[in-house]
Motif scaffolding. Sequence first.
Motif, PDB file in Angstrom:
ATOM      1  N   SER A  39       0.841  -1.200   0.000  1.00  0.00           N
ATOM      2  CA  SER A  39       0.000   0.000   0.000  1.00  0.00           C
ATOM      3  C   SER A  39       0.873   1.246   0.000  1.00  0.00           C
ATOM      4  N   PHE A  40       0.381   2.304  -0.651  1.00  0.00           N
ATOM      5  CA  PHE A  40       1.036   3.611  -0.633  1.00  0.00           C
ATOM      6  C   PHE A  40       2.496   3.531  -1.083  1.00  0.00           C
ATOM      7  N   ASN A  41       2.771   2.598  -2.004  1.00  0.00           N
ATOM      8  CA  ASN A  41       4.126   2.405  -2.521  1.00  0.00           C
ATOM      9  C   ASN A  41       5.148   2.157  -1.418  1.00  0.00           C
ATOM     10  N   GLY A  42       4.674   1.548  -0.330  1.00  0.00           N
ATOM     11  CA  GLY A  42       5.580   1.219   0.769  1.00  0.00           C
ATOM     12  C   GLY A  42       6.020   2.408   1.590  1.00  0.00           C
ATOM     13  N   LYS A  43       5.346   3.553   1.443  1.00  0.00           N
ATOM     14  CA  LYS A  43       5.750   4.794   2.116  1.00  0.00           C
ATOM     15  C   LYS A  43       5.804   4.638   3.630  1.00  0.00           C
ATOM     16  N   PHE A  44       4.917   3.812   4.184  1.00  0.00           N
ATOM     17  CA  PHE A  44       4.832   3.695   5.637  1.00  0.00           C
ATOM     18  C   PHE A  44       5.375   2.356   6.146  1.00  0.00           C
ATOM     19  N   ALA A  45       6.079   1.638   5.290  1.00  0.00           N
ATOM     20  CA  ALA A  45       6.649   0.351   5.684  1.00  0.00           C
ATOM     21  C   ALA A  45       8.021   0.539   6.309  1.00  0.00           C
ATOM     22  N   THR A  46       8.259  -0.167   7.400  1.00  0.00           N
ATOM     23  CA  THR A  46       9.576  -0.205   8.033  1.00  0.00           C
ATOM     24  C   THR A  46       9.939  -1.674   8.238  1.00  0.00           C
ATOM     25  N   GLU A  47      10.984  -1.932   9.000  1.00  0.00           N
ATOM     26  CA  GLU A  47      11.347  -3.319   9.299  1.00  0.00           C
ATOM     27  C   GLU A  47      10.276  -4.018  10.131  1.00  0.00           C
ATOM     28  N   TRP A  48       9.441  -3.243  10.804  1.00  0.00           N
ATOM     29  CA  TRP A  48       8.497  -3.798  11.759  1.00  0.00           C
ATOM     30  C   TRP A  48       7.074  -3.733  11.245  1.00  0.00           C
ATOM     31  N   GLY A  49       6.238  -4.599  11.778  1.00  0.00           N
ATOM     32  CA  GLY A  49       4.878  -4.754  11.274  1.00  0.00           C
ATOM     33  C   GLY A  49       3.890  -3.709  11.711  1.00  0.00           C
ATOM     34  N   ASP A  50       4.352  -2.663  12.421  1.00  0.00           N
ATOM     35  CA  ASP A  50       3.463  -1.562  12.789  1.00  0.00           C
ATOM     36  C   ASP A  50       3.852  -0.267  12.108  1.00  0.00           C
ATOM     37  N   GLY A  51       4.843  -0.303  11.235  1.00  0.00           N
ATOM     38  CA  GLY A  51       5.299   0.911  10.575  1.00  0.00           C
ATOM     39  C   GLY A  51       6.185   1.767  11.455  1.00  0.00           C
ATOM     40  N   GLY A  52       6.558   1.254  12.623  1.00  0.00           N
ATOM     41  CA  GLY A  52       7.408   2.000  13.537  1.00  0.00           C
ATOM     42  C   GLY A  52       8.863   1.614  13.402  1.00  0.00           C
ATOM     43  N   ASN A  53       9.695   2.280  14.188  1.00  0.00           N
ATOM     44  CA  ASN A  53      11.115   1.959  14.247  1.00  0.00           C
ATOM     45  C   ASN A  53      11.445   1.540  15.673  1.00  0.00           C
ATOM     46  N   HIS A  54      12.038   0.378  15.813  1.00  0.00           N
ATOM     47  CA  HIS A  54      12.311  -0.185  17.124  1.00  0.00           C
ATOM     48  C   HIS A  54      13.756  -0.671  17.196  1.00  0.00           C
ATOM     49  N   PRO A  55      14.289  -0.829  18.407  1.00  0.00           N
ATOM     50  CA  PRO A  55      15.669  -1.305  18.538  1.00  0.00           C
ATOM     51  C   PRO A  55      15.844  -2.691  17.919  1.00  0.00           C
ATOM     52  N   GLU A  56      17.051  -2.987  17.482  1.00  0.00           N
ATOM     53  CA  GLU A  56      17.325  -4.309  16.924  1.00  0.00           C
ATOM     54  C   GLU A  56      17.098  -5.390  17.967  1.00  0.00           C
ATOM     55  N   ASP A  57      17.462  -5.088  19.218  1.00  0.00           N
ATOM     56  CA  ASP A  57      17.231  -6.043  20.300  1.00  0.00           C
ATOM     57  C   ASP A  57      15.961  -5.669  21.070  1.00  0.00           C
ATOM     58  N   TYR A  58      14.910  -5.433  20.341  1.00  0.00           N
ATOM     59  CA  TYR A  58      13.618  -5.012  20.882  1.00  0.00           C
ATOM     60  C   TYR A  58      13.113  -6.021  21.912  1.00  0.00           C
ATOM     61  N   SER A  59      12.721  -5.524  23.070  1.00  0.00           N
ATOM     62  CA  SER A  59      12.193  -6.391  24.118  1.00  0.00           C
ATOM     63  C   SER A  59      11.473  -5.531  25.138  1.00  0.00           C
ATOM     64  N   VAL A  60      10.839  -6.158  26.111  1.00  0.00           N
ATOM     65  CA  VAL A  60      10.133  -5.389  27.134  1.00  0.00           C
ATOM     66  C   VAL A  60      11.083  -4.611  28.031  1.00  0.00           C
ATOM     67  N   THR A  61      12.366  -4.918  27.979  1.00  0.00           N
ATOM     68  CA  THR A  61      13.349  -4.149  28.737  1.00  0.00           C
ATOM     69  C   THR A  61      14.136  -3.197  27.856  1.00  0.00           C
ATOM     70  N   ASN A  62      13.842  -3.180  26.559  1.00  0.00           N
ATOM     71  CA  ASN A  62      14.472  -2.240  25.631  1.00  0.00           C
ATOM     72  C   ASN A  62      13.440  -1.833  24.588  1.00  0.00           C
ATOM     73  N   LEU A  63      12.502  -1.023  25.015  1.00  0.00           N
ATOM     74  CA  LEU A  63      11.348  -0.668  24.182  1.00  0.00           C
ATOM     75  C   LEU A  63      11.624   0.508  23.249  1.00  0.00           C
ATOM     76  N   GLY A  64      12.697   1.227  23.474  1.00  0.00           N
ATOM     77  CA  GLY A  64      12.993   2.365  22.610  1.00  0.00           C
ATOM     78  C   GLY A  64      11.913   3.417  22.611  1.00  0.00           C
ATOM     79  N   GLY A  65      11.236   3.578  23.725  1.00  0.00           N
ATOM     80  CA  GLY A  65      10.184   4.584  23.826  1.00  0.00           C
ATOM     81  C   GLY A  65       8.780   4.070  23.551  1.00  0.00           C
ATOM     82  N   ALA A  66       8.654   2.858  23.051  1.00  0.00           N
ATOM     83  CA  ALA A  66       7.323   2.297  22.789  1.00  0.00           C
ATOM     84  C   ALA A  66       6.705   1.812  24.101  1.00  0.00           C
ATOM     85  N   PRO A  67       5.400   1.856  24.211  1.00  0.00           N
ATOM     86  CA  PRO A  67       4.764   1.415  25.459  1.00  0.00           C
ATOM     87  C   PRO A  67       4.629  -0.094  25.533  1.00  0.00           C
ATOM     88  N   LEU A  68       4.501  -0.602  26.734  1.00  0.00           N
ATOM     89  CA  LEU A  68       4.138  -2.001  26.932  1.00  0.00           C
ATOM     90  C   LEU A  68       2.661  -2.186  26.642  1.00  0.00           C
TER      91      LEU A  68
END
Length: 469
Positions: A97-126
């Motif tokens: 969709s939208f020529n991939g304008k809102f696509a990132t590595e993650w399935g929510d269109g956001g940007n998250h740490p490579e070692d994404y976890s509940v102890t390294n959320l990078g500002g995202a909420p639990l």
Amino acid sequence: MTLKLLVLSSLTLLTNAHMAAFHKAMYCFNGTAAGQVNYNNDDPVSPLWMLKKSDYWFHHFNQCDEFPPAPGDFLELPAGSSFTVEVAANRGVTSLSFNGKFATEWGDGGNHPEDYSVTNLGGAPLSSSGCIGNPNMHTQNQSMAAGTAFAISYQSDISKVTMDNLAVFTVRYNTPWKRVTSYDVPKDMPACPADGCTCAWVWIPNGCGEPNIYMQGFKCMVTGATSTTPIATPKPPVWCEEDQSTCTQGAKQILIWNQAEGNNIAVNGTDQSGYSKSPAYNSKCGFQDGAQNDIFGTTSSAAAAPAAIASSPSSVVSTSSSAASSSSPAVTSPSPPASSPSPPASSLSPPASSLSPPAYSPSPPAYSPSPPASSSPPASSPVTSSSAANSTSPAPSCKIHTSTVFITSTVQPPVVASTPTSSDRTSSQSANNLVATAAPSTSSTSSTNSGTCRKRMVHKPVRRRFLFK
């Protein structure tokens, strides 16, 4: 034409949205409104819980199975190689969709740490269950993601697909995780009929909320086939974490669990990590990571499917918590390695009586170690690779029993009507007579005799709007 994002916080809007595998060959690719294209389609992501078979089968409850892909669009399955799909919360955050304008590595269109976890959320909420909330992958880190799978039926007509001709042929451990996800195809897969095969993407989360399942349909086509050996009639998987010699060997059915009818597995007690047992597409139910190369047989000689296991869904539980921590990506825990192969079979033959496991405790830990580095490709359009096995690190020994309120996001462009969400559902308190009922309240819990809580889950629509000018 300029595309502007009116609501900028995708992290907030897609919190609690669930996941599906997106590809042009999927059913309801454009949504479930006849004659309309919904570029923000999230119809396939809704979870399935306590439904009749006629409703959960290929996501029929919202008519997803009534909108086949365009003629000639197939999910190609190269024998002996791999194929790629995009696992996301919404089509709008994929390359489709939208020529991939809102696509990132993650399935929510956001940007998250490579070692994404509940102890390294990078500002995202639990999430409200103490797990990663963006996207809602029902996990605390990559190593604890339960695993997803594809199954195939050599029936071109989706109405002719049954549990007896739909066999799991590939599994990817530690998913869902990043958006671009690859699955391996057995080299001996025979060719499909001229009109193609029917495939299903399936997933059962390991806790972090309501104990539901996911199932969606695809038109698929095996390419480069060199074998004519058919897939054997699949048998129900069994829980075999404690003794791999008891795993079902050979072709296996998809897992049906916590539905009003047609369940083919029931579990009781806790797993080796101390969490309530949750069937999954991993070694706990005899599935190896990657291509399932043991599914073939010269004849359809596998045991006939047993009588359906009567519904005995688990309620969502909240309360106690305990935590432990580790910093190593290769997490150690009491769980056996997720890559255990499937030894000799034991066929499942339960009586046609109600099996009633105790109340379910999703037990998402409040901690999580750093997940192993993901093997998913970059955020650009998916590319096929010959091997895409993810890390098979076992789950850590930490847990927290919490509750969650699931919200299926509906992100809608101005010209498309809002996608309806499923009704809120809860279960009765009778372990042998659990049925789906309407739950008008937003969220409530009540104590049971066992000291656990049953929680009514609420699906609330949220919107992410894109404006075309």
